[in-house]
Write a protein that holds these residues in place. Structure first.
Motif, PDB file in Angstrom:
ATOM      1  N   ARG A  94     107.922  23.773   9.978  1.00 12.17           N
ATOM      2  CA  ARG A  94     107.007  22.936  10.931  1.00 12.17           C
ATOM      3  C   ARG A  94     105.619  23.306  10.840  1.00 12.17           C
ATOM      4  NH1 ARG A  94     107.504  21.612  17.397  1.00 12.17           N
ATOM      5  NH2 ARG A  94     106.237  19.648  17.102  1.00 12.17           N
ATOM      6  N   PRO A  95     104.678  22.660  10.561  1.00 13.25           N
ATOM      7  CA  PRO A  95     103.250  23.093  10.433  1.00 13.25           C
ATOM      8  C   PRO A  95     102.777  23.579  12.101  1.00 13.25           C
ATOM      9  CG  PRO A  95     103.200  20.966  10.177  1.00 13.25           C
ATOM     10  CD  PRO A  95     104.598  21.300  10.122  1.00 13.25           C
ATOM     11  N   ARG A  96     101.880  24.372  12.175  1.00 12.40           N
ATOM     12  CA  ARG A  96     101.382  24.840  13.424  1.00 12.40           C
ATOM     13  C   ARG A  96     100.318  23.506  13.961  1.00 12.40           C
ATOM     14  NH1 ARG A  96     102.262  29.780  14.999  1.00 12.40           N
ATOM     15  NH2 ARG A  96     102.841  31.187  13.193  1.00 12.40           N
ATOM     16  N   PRO A  97     100.116  23.485  15.125  1.00 11.54           N
ATOM     17  CA  PRO A  97      99.413  22.366  15.857  1.00 11.54           C
ATOM     18  C   PRO A  97      98.010  22.129  15.188  1.00 11.54           C
ATOM     19  CG  PRO A  97     100.495  23.460  17.676  1.00 11.54           C
ATOM     20  CD  PRO A  97     100.444  24.315  16.272  1.00 11.54           C
ATOM     21  N   PRO A  98      97.870  20.962  14.574  1.00  9.11           N
ATOM     22  CA  PRO A  98      96.407  20.757  13.862  1.00  9.11           C
ATOM     23  C   PRO A  98      95.142  20.307  14.922  1.00  9.11           C
ATOM     24  CG  PRO A  98      97.884  18.966  13.444  1.00  9.11           C
ATOM     25  CD  PRO A  98      98.659  19.782  14.154  1.00  9.11           C
ATOM     26  N   HIS A  99      95.837  19.703  16.016  1.00  9.92           N
ATOM     27  CA  HIS A  99      94.860  19.158  16.982  1.00  9.92           C
ATOM     28  C   HIS A  99      94.139  19.902  18.186  1.00  9.92           C
ATOM     29  CE1 HIS A  99      98.498  19.402  19.385  1.00  9.92           C
ATOM     30  NE2 HIS A  99      97.573  18.844  20.494  1.00  9.92           N
ATOM     31  N   VAL A 100      94.456  21.201  17.997  1.00 12.15           N
ATOM     32  CA  VAL A 100      93.861  22.164  18.946  1.00 12.15           C
ATOM     33  C   VAL A 100      93.383  23.172  18.061  1.00 12.15           C
ATOM     34  CG1 VAL A 100      95.176  21.669  20.875  1.00 12.15           C
ATOM     35  CG2 VAL A 100      95.898  23.590  19.552  1.00 12.15           C
ATOM     36  N   GLU A 101      92.062  23.840  18.358  1.00 15.43           N
ATOM     37  CA  GLU A 101      91.473  25.090  17.726  1.00 15.43           C
ATOM     38  C   GLU A 101      92.050  26.363  18.394  1.00 15.43           C
ATOM     39  OE1 GLU A 101      89.076  27.001  15.215  1.00 15.43           O
ATOM     40  OE2 GLU A 101      89.099  24.922  15.591  1.00 15.43           O
ATOM     41  N   PRO A 102      92.684  27.038  17.454  1.00 15.73           N
ATOM     42  CA  PRO A 102      93.395  28.348  18.017  1.00 15.73           C
ATOM     43  C   PRO A 102      92.349  29.157  18.324  1.00 15.73           C
ATOM     44  CG  PRO A 102      93.807  28.123  15.474  1.00 15.73           C
ATOM     45  CD  PRO A 102      93.119  26.816  15.954  1.00 15.73           C
ATOM     46  N   LEU A 103      93.063  30.008  19.083  1.00 15.89           N
ATOM     47  CA  LEU A 103      92.150  31.359  19.572  1.00 15.89           C
ATOM     48  C   LEU A 103      92.342  32.575  18.778  1.00 15.89           C
ATOM     49  CD1 LEU A 103      92.198  30.811  23.441  1.00 15.89           C
ATOM     50  CD2 LEU A 103      90.470  30.085  22.048  1.00 15.89           C
ATOM     51  N   VAL A 104      93.573  32.603  17.988  1.00 16.42           N
ATOM     52  CA  VAL A 104      93.893  33.729  17.168  1.00 16.42           C
ATOM     53  C   VAL A 104      94.354  33.283  15.898  1.00 16.42           C
ATOM     54  CG1 VAL A 104      94.903  35.090  19.229  1.00 16.42           C
ATOM     55  CG2 VAL A 104      96.353  33.490  17.964  1.00 16.42           C
ATOM     56  N   ARG A 105      94.403  34.339  14.975  1.00 18.83           N
ATOM     57  CA  ARG A 105      94.986  33.942  13.642  1.00 18.83           C
ATOM     58  C   ARG A 105      96.243  34.449  13.698  1.00 18.83           C
ATOM     59  NH1 ARG A 105      90.779  36.428   9.472  1.00 18.83           N
ATOM     60  NH2 ARG A 105      92.490  35.574   7.903  1.00 18.83           N
ATOM     61  N   THR A 106      97.030  33.456  12.851  1.00 13.26           N
ATOM     62  CA  THR A 106      98.520  33.827  12.775  1.00 13.26           C
ATOM     63  C   THR A 106      98.820  34.380  11.537  1.00 13.26           C
ATOM     64  OG1 THR A 106      98.807  31.426  11.806  1.00 13.26           O
ATOM     65  CG2 THR A 106      98.787  31.757  14.299  1.00 13.26           C
ATOM     66  N   ALA A 107     100.124  35.069  11.526  1.00 14.86           N
ATOM     67  CA  ALA A 107     100.692  35.642  10.389  1.00 14.86           C
ATOM     68  C   ALA A 107     101.181  34.721   9.277  1.00 14.86           C
ATOM     69  CB  ALA A 107     101.726  36.756  10.742  1.00 14.86           C
ATOM     70  N   GLY A 108     101.684  33.433   9.728  1.00  8.25           N
ATOM     71  CA  GLY A 108     102.149  32.437   9.024  1.00  8.25           C
ATOM     72  C   GLY A 108     101.634  31.037   9.324  1.00  8.25           C
ATOM     73  N   ARG A 109     102.177  30.217   8.667  1.00  9.22           N
ATOM     74  CA  ARG A 109     101.756  28.739   8.840  1.00  9.22           C
ATOM     75  C   ARG A 109     102.562  27.938   9.419  1.00  9.22           C
ATOM     76  NH1 ARG A 109     102.182  28.517   2.931  1.00  9.22           N
ATOM     77  NH2 ARG A 109     103.646  26.832   2.521  1.00  9.22           N
ATOM     78  N   HIS A 110     103.970  28.493   9.813  1.00  9.34           N
ATOM     79  CA  HIS A 110     105.036  27.641  10.405  1.00  9.34           C
ATOM     80  C   HIS A 110     105.024  28.206  11.904  1.00  9.34           C
ATOM     81  CE1 HIS A 110     106.171  27.491   5.861  1.00  9.34           C
ATOM     82  NE2 HIS A 110     105.592  26.114   6.185  1.00  9.34           N
ATOM     83  N   SER A 111     105.427  26.986  12.590  1.00 12.17           N
ATOM     84  CA  SER A 111     105.454  26.880  14.057  1.00 12.17           C
ATOM     85  C   SER A 111     106.691  26.988  14.615  1.00 12.17           C
ATOM     86  CB  SER A 111     104.585  25.647  14.292  1.00 12.17           C
ATOM     87  OG  SER A 111     104.405  25.787  15.683  1.00 12.17           O
ATOM     88  N   PHE A 112     107.705  26.561  14.060  1.00  9.11           N
ATOM     89  CA  PHE A 112     109.049  26.230  14.864  1.00  9.11           C
ATOM     90  C   PHE A 112     110.304  27.089  14.137  1.00  9.11           C
ATOM     91  CE2 PHE A 112     113.338  24.502  15.667  1.00  9.11           C
ATOM     92  CZ  PHE A 112     113.113  24.042  16.771  1.00  9.11           C
ATOM     93  N   PRO A 113     110.655  28.037  15.052  1.00  9.32           N
ATOM     94  CA  PRO A 113     110.459  28.302  16.366  1.00  9.32           C
ATOM     95  C   PRO A 113     109.332  29.482  16.632  1.00  9.32           C
ATOM     96  CG  PRO A 113     112.218  29.468  15.735  1.00  9.32           C
ATOM     97  CD  PRO A 113     111.751  28.837  14.440  1.00  9.32           C
ATOM     98  N   SER A 114     108.958  29.509  17.755  1.00  7.27           N
ATOM     99  CA  SER A 114     107.985  30.832  18.178  1.00  7.27           C
ATOM    100  C   SER A 114     108.614  32.047  18.045  1.00  7.27           C
ATOM    101  CB  SER A 114     107.281  30.565  19.411  1.00  7.27           C
ATOM    102  OG  SER A 114     106.603  31.846  20.096  1.00  7.27           O
TER     103      SER A 114
END
Length: 188
Positions: A94-114
């Motif tokens: 599952r891709p990360r939420p595209p509709h909000v501006e993230p405040l941090v960078r992430t190690a990966g691009r997948h979101s589910f599960p946290s």
């Protein structure tokens, strides 16, 4: 609101995705407060790859020599839960939420599960069973921070928390088998 193959692949319908987006948008808005954003960023950074929780478990093993084995096993459960969440991410994709501006960078691009939520809740359950009562509120803050920084949907965090709790509960007997010098009782 757009839906696409990613929502179909994760089994989420438009209603579920819409609720997830609305909740995330509302919580992410709290990150506009610089103090909230700074705290959420700090928690997110500390929780990367389960580092905070692994360090806490190793610290517990160091200071609680009588239950060193239980602490080390609880730490292994926490790390194992984190690894399991990473495996699930590779399957679900599952891709990360595209509709909000993230405040941090992430190690990966997948979101589910946290994975942050998975390791945080695994630590809360496992270390909480060893008497580390400060861990559960910190774990809850970690879970919330992933929404404030805008890198997970609420359902990602809920699924990660459930995975972490199940992993720690499944391994609880094994974890406690590593305890030495523990008095008999209902909570041992």
């Amino acid at each position: 609101m757009e839906t696409g193959m990613d929502d179909m692949e994760t089994g989420m319908d438009d209603r579920e995705t819409g609720i997830d987006r609305r909740i995330l948008t509302a919580i992410r808005a709290r990150g506009a407060d610089p103090r909230v954003a700074a705290a959420a960023r700090a928690l997110s950074g500390a929780g990367e790859h389960g580092a905070l929780w692994i360090a806490a478990g190793l610290a517990g093993a160091t200071v609680d020599g009588a239950r060193r084995g239980a602490w080390l096993r609880a730490t292994a459960l926490t790390a194992g839960a984190h690894l399991a969440s990473m495996g699930v991410k590779r399957v679900v994709r599952r891709p990360r939420p595209p509709h909000v501006e993230p405040l941090v960078r992430t190690a990966g691009r997948h979101s589910f599960p946290s994975s942050h939520a998975t390791s945080a809740v695994a630590a809360a359950v496992a270390y909480g069973a060893l008497g580390a009562y400060a861990v559960p509120p910190l774990a809850a803050a970690m879970c919330l921070s992933r929404l404030v920084v805008g890198v997970h949907y609420p359902s990602d965090v809920a699924a990660g928390a459930a995975l972490g709790a199940v992993a720690a509960r499944v391994g609880a007997r094994w974890m406690k088998a590593g305890a030495h010098g523990v008095r008999g009782g209902a909570h041992d």
